[in-house]
Design a protein around this motif. Sequence first.
Motif, short mmCIF file in Angstrom:
data_model
loop_
_atom_site.label_atom_id
_atom_site.label_comp_id
_atom_site.label_asym_id
_atom_site.label_seq_id
_atom_site.Cartn_x
_atom_site.Cartn_y
_atom_site.Cartn_z
N UNK A 1 0.82 -1.21 0.00
CA UNK A 1 0.00 0.00 0.00
C UNK A 1 0.85 1.26 0.00
N UNK A 2 1.90 1.31 0.83
CA UNK A 2 2.71 2.53 0.92
C UNK A 2 3.45 2.80 -0.38
N UNK A 3 3.97 1.75 -1.03
CA UNK A 3 4.66 1.95 -2.30
C UNK A 3 3.70 2.47 -3.37
N UNK A 4 2.50 1.89 -3.43
CA UNK A 4 1.49 2.35 -4.39
C UNK A 4 1.09 3.79 -4.11
N UNK A 5 0.91 4.12 -2.83
CA UNK A 5 0.51 5.46 -2.44
C UNK A 5 1.55 6.48 -2.87
N UNK A 6 2.82 6.24 -2.53
CA UNK A 6 3.86 7.22 -2.87
C UNK A 6 4.14 7.27 -4.37
N UNK A 7 3.96 6.17 -5.05
CA UNK A 7 4.04 6.16 -6.51
C UNK A 7 2.99 7.10 -7.08
#
Length: 462
Positions: free
Chosen positions: A120-126
């Motif tokens: 989730x965090x990687x998708x969010x910051x992407x």
Amino acid sequence: MAELAAALAALSGGKAGGSSASPAPTPTPISPTTLAQPGWFIPPHLLRLPHCRASAFTAHECSREAASHPTDFERVYRYGLSLQELASKLAQQPADQLSLLHQAAEVYMEASQLQGGRHAAALYNWAVALTDIARLVRAQQPEEAYECLAAAASKYAQSLAANNNLGLVLQDLSSLRPAAERAAYLRHSLHKFRRAIRLRPDFDRACYNLGGAGVGGSWAAAQPLPACTVLYSHACSLQEELLASQEAAEAAAGGGGQRGGSSMGMGSPVMAAAAAAAAAAGSSGRGAAERAIQATFGHAAQYIALAYAMQPDKQVYGDSLAAVQRLLPLPYLRAGPLLAAHPDTAGGPEERWVACWFGLGLQGMAAVRPPAAYAAHGGLPAAPPPVAFQLADVADARLAADPSLPVGAAIWLGLGSQPRGVYLVAADQDDAEGWVDALLLLSHLVRAGRTAGVEAALSVRR
């Protein structure tokens, strides 16, 4: 367009094209060669700039770590974060900022693949990086901005933790599409902001973004407001469309006078038909459109007032409230007609529903004397029945679907004093949604003892 289809499918809980769920993609291993290419390291001149030197060295070290351990998610992800942090310090150097954001987006893509596309965090910051790229290229490259925003919407939807940001992205996307496509984006954007504030009633940013502010608009503010978000911007768009249609109607009705007997002069059948159509629409159509615009501005003011009540020390909320407060039905936060069961018959076999004018303020929600215009033409009783609810008693509020209720959009109120709750019926779903939000957020503020901001927001300013 494929990214946008995936985003909209995720919003509705399905898959693009109606296909069944597919398994998560298999992570693609990253070779050391990929991360070690020169474009993945920090440009040397950034290491010499005093205002960003520390961040540049941190990003440089993270790039070396990621290149040495290209299958280590934590190292690759940390590199993406360091690139974003460095980019945030380069507002005065847009070319470098854009380059770093593109680089960060690539790194987040690699990090996400290492986690099977489910982190989730990687998708969010992407998604955040893609949104920032769109902001930088929007003026010169609107198509690239649209593609970046569509991809960001997809990432936010996949992250399952960013309703507020997804609402903002959908709002941005709507401004880049033809007018005929904007309504769908607006509905999705409103849904995401509402979901954010109902999951967390003290989420002041989502509340402000839902009402928000636009730029210009004679209905609403004497001065421009600082942000551009959903309801206020939508009201400004409706106002511009109404003004354009009025100008077109006036031109059709009296814009002849062309020399030489032109076929498009006042005697033209085309112009005569246009003038007749405008006359047929008459003031009633314009009046309805103006009331809808005024109501939308009022709904926007409601959310701005609630955001201010949550955080009265934030200057942006105070400035926006000062600009739109006159659109509120003071001393109420929200007011309007609703159907309610008459207290003498409520819950009985001969239940009688009456249209009442309700006001919602710090003292609670009650049927009150309607404005003169509505009392004369709206069929509302001048002496309303004794229907009232205390905010401290409101435990829940939501839309309801019950075929036994009168036609309209039903609202169910869960009350501490009445476990079965009570029902009210609004004219349409938009109106009902606004009442639900106002009841939930205002009752939350009252139960939390945060009434000073509400009092200030609903006080009449001299």
